[in-house]
Each structure stands twice: as C-alpha cells, then as structure tokens.
Design an enzyme around this catalytic site. Structure first.
Site, PDB file in Angstrom:
ATOM      1  NE  ARG A  73      79.067  34.131  47.288  1.00  0.00           N
ATOM      2  CZ  ARG A  73      78.915  34.820  46.002  1.00  0.00           C
ATOM      3  NH1 ARG A  73      79.423  34.258  44.888  1.00  0.00           N
ATOM      4  NH2 ARG A  73      78.468  36.148  45.869  1.00  0.00           N
ATOM      5  CD  GLU A  85      71.900  35.995  42.990  1.00  0.00           C
ATOM      6  OE1 GLU A  85      72.584  36.304  42.195  1.00  0.00           O
ATOM      7  OE2 GLU A  85      71.753  36.374  44.201  1.00  0.00           O
ATOM      8  NE  ARG A 129      75.822  32.160  44.961  1.00  0.00           N
ATOM      9  CZ  ARG A 129      75.213  33.474  45.315  1.00  0.00           C
ATOM     10  NH1 ARG A 129      74.886  33.643  46.388  1.00  0.00           N
ATOM     11  NH2 ARG A 129      75.022  34.008  44.398  1.00  0.00           N
ATOM     12  CB  CYS A 173      73.612  38.137  39.683  1.00  0.00           C
ATOM     13  SG  CYS A 173      74.134  40.055  39.710  1.00  0.00           S
ATOM     14  CB  THR A 201      77.656  41.410  40.300  1.00  0.00           C
ATOM     15  OG1 THR A 201      76.704  40.426  40.860  1.00  0.00           O
ATOM     16  CG2 THR A 201      76.829  42.337  39.723  1.00  0.00           C
ATOM     17  NE  ARG A 213      80.940  39.211  49.475  1.00  0.00           N
ATOM     18  CZ  ARG A 213      80.845  38.956  50.805  1.00  0.00           C
ATOM     19  NH1 ARG A 213      80.589  38.160  51.420  1.00  0.00           N
ATOM     20  NH2 ARG A 213      80.941  40.207  51.620  1.00  0.00           N
ATOM     21  NE  ARG A 238      78.929  42.548  49.962  1.00  0.00           N
ATOM     22  CZ  ARG A 238      78.304  41.810  49.370  1.00  0.00           C
ATOM     23  NH1 ARG A 238      77.962  40.848  49.991  1.00  0.00           N
ATOM     24  NH2 ARG A 238      78.209  41.590  48.143  1.00  0.00           N
ATOM     25  CD  GLU A 258      75.222  43.694  47.735  1.00  0.00           C
ATOM     26  OE1 GLU A 258      75.409  44.449  46.695  1.00  0.00           O
ATOM     27  OE2 GLU A 258      74.576  42.700  47.657  1.00  0.00           O
TER      28      GLU A 258
END
Length: 347
Positions: free
Chosen positions: A112, A211, A215, A257, A259, A266, A295, A300
């Site tokens: 993604r 978020e 996505r 975010c 990160t 990802r 994970r 997470e």
C-alpha cells in the site's frame, strides 16, 4: 498555550525533541492554512504512550515547524535535512520471482501507499468542504480505472448494513480512527467525505480520507510480490491522470504522519514461520539485516497467531519504492530458507 509537561516515562520522539526552547520558537507560528503547533502536537500530548506524537496539517507544516519535525524525521528515518528523496515505481527494476510457488509459507501479499492531494491541507488541518472536494476529485480519478482495476466506490455515509458487513468480512472497511488519530483531528465530521473503492476481483482497494486522503492498496493470496507491485503502480499512474499528489524533492510523497514520508509505502506479507517463531533472536537477526518490521497478523501492537506474522519494510524515506519492495522480498527469501533449515533439523 503552555509548554506541555511530559512524565519521565514518556518515550515519544515529541517529548524528546520538543524542548522548551523549540516550543518557544514555534508556539506562535502558523502555516498559511492556519495550522498551529498546538494542533501538530495534540496527539502526542494527549497520548503519552505515542511512539512519535506529531502530525502535519499541510505540506508547509514540515517547513514552518522544521525545528521539531527535522530531528524527529532524522531519528526515525536516518534522513538529514540536506538529503534528497528519489522515487522509482518501475516494476521492471524489481527482481522478485515468486519465492514460494507451492504456497507453503506466504499466505498473502499486500502493498500500500499513502497519497495526499497537492495544494490541499492534510487530514489534521482540512476543512469539511475541502475534504468533500478531495473525495469528489478522487472518485472521479477512480472511475478512470479499467480492466482488472475497474470497480465501485462505496461512500461510508449512508452505507447499508449489508454492504458494511460484507466489507468488514473482507477486512476492507476502515473504522473510525483510533485515539491517536482522533487527537490529531483526523476523525472530524465522521463519516462524511470518506469511503472505499474496490475492484471486482477484490485485489485492489482505495481508502478515501482515512489517515491520508488516499490509501492505495494492492493485494492477493500467495507470494507473487511482483504482480502485486505491478498492479499498484498501474493504478497509481491511472489515478494521477486526474489527481496530482503532494510531493517534495526533499521528503518525497507528503503524508500527515512523518513515519510514512518518502515512498509512503508499506510492502508486506502474511507468512507462516512456526519454527522461527520459537527463536525470536534468529528471527529478528534476519529482519534487522533487511530493514524489516515484524508485526502480529492484525497489524501494529498485535500478537502472532499460529506462527503467522506480518513482515514489512521499515525504511520509507531516502530509498526508492523498488528498493523498499526489494528489501521485503530479499528478507522473505532469507526467512523462508531459515524456516526450511529449522524444519529439517526438527524432523
């Protein structure tokens, strides 16, 4: 606004880098969209167990509040403020024949990326009207998808119970954001302006205004990582003909975010490694060597079930998309070899 007091046991990067001096220098600054330091740090101030604790409200946040964001980005990504990011979405450059053609280890593969619309505030700083505008332009882009990517958009507002149940069953439906996203301002006006698109084969999915504003997700059963990546890239290119994405030569694709900056990618597999699961030291040695994250299968902070893990790339910024997927692929090959060796020893 007063300087927040972080308890001694708070380990977030926000608590580490928001010194009183940095706070004083930034507390009265605003981006041109009116996004403030208070909004950027609210999630980490309210949730003292945050790992990071900051969110950007627009692309400008990364420069206006650079005194806070730069050291956090450097620590998390090992990426300095003078570094440049390069993108490479060419599947031909990926060397990834299926590492598990018999399907003994890899259950599914999922890649993604996060994307946000250029010249628009990010989720924490967006207005309701702007969010609705993002939704309508993104949906227009999604309806340009053809062939195996063709599908349907399901708005969350007014979604019927049957559609909801079937999307939950397929693990497609995103729920209202967790407390971290809530404190960042990402749940405002829920569920308006949000929805899910998926193709008819259920191998391709787009979340709108979760978020990040998009996505984009490609997935399928088994371990054909290159096929999953190729599908993702063709979808991104098609959507981009209608919607331009926020990008900078320094930080790559812009996300709320820090990160996720850079590739915003990802790449992951669900993989069964019951023997390696009994020797976490050996397991972690391999994943560390290939910059991978372990994970549980529900994402997470979750546990493994029956020795099945979610393995994904850890690095996102300062490497290309092809390198991120290659890291994951090479690491998975090494994990399968180690698992096979252990099963031979145990028989």
């Amino acid at each position: 606004m007063n300087y927040p007091n972080f308890p001694d046991d708070c380990n977030s990067l926000l608590s580490k880098y928001l010194t009183p001096e940095v706070f004083d220098a930034l507390k009265n600054k605003k981006t041109s969209n009116g996004f403030t330091l208070g909004q950027a740090i609210n999630s980490g101030v309210k949730n003292l167990d945050s790992g990071i604790g900051v969110y950007a409200g627009d692309q400008e946040s990364y420069s206006v509040f650079a005194a806070l964001f730069d050291p956090i980005i450097e620590e998390y990504h090992g990426f300095r403020k003078e570094d440049a990011h390069k993108s490479n979405l060419n599947p031909e450059d990926l060397n990834a024949p299926n590492p598990d053609p018999e399907g003994l280890y890899i259950i599914s593969t999922r890649i993604r990326v996060g994307r946000n619309v250029d010249h628009m505030p990010l989720g924490p700083g967006i207005s309701k009207e702007q969010r609705d505008q993002v939704e309508s332009s993104v949906v227009e882009g999604l309806y340009t998808l053809e062939g195996e990517l063709a599908g349907k958009y399901y708005p969350l507002l007014g979604m019927s119970k049957e559609v909801q149940d079937s999307l939950i069953k397929d693990h497609f439906l995103f729920k209202e954001g967790d407390r971290f996203l809530d404190a960042a301002g990402l749940n405002r006006n829920w569920p308006e302006g949000r929805g899910i698109y998926h193709n008819n084969d259920k191998t391709f999915l787009v979340w709108v205004n979760e978020e990040d504003q998009l996505r984009i997700i490609s997935m399928q059963k088994g371990g054909d990582i290159k096929e999953v990546f190729t599908r993702l890239v063709s979808a991104i290119k098609s959507i981009e003909t209608k919607v331009s994405f926020a990008y900078s030569d320094h930080l790559g694709y812009i996300t709320s975010c820090p990160t996720n900056l850079g590739t915003a990618m990802r790449a992951s597999v669900h993989i069964a490694l019951p023997n390696l699961a009994k020797d976490m030291e050996a397991f972690k040695k391999i994943t560390d060597a290939y910059h991978l994250q372990i994970r549980g299968i529900h994402g997470e902070h979750s546990q493994s079930e029956d020795g099945v893990y979610d393995i994904s790339n850890r690095r996102r910024l300062g490497i290309t998309e092809v390198e991120a997927v290659q890291d994951m692929y090479d690491g998975v090959v090494a994990l399968i070899e180690a698992e096979k060796a252990l099963s031979e020893v145990r028989h």
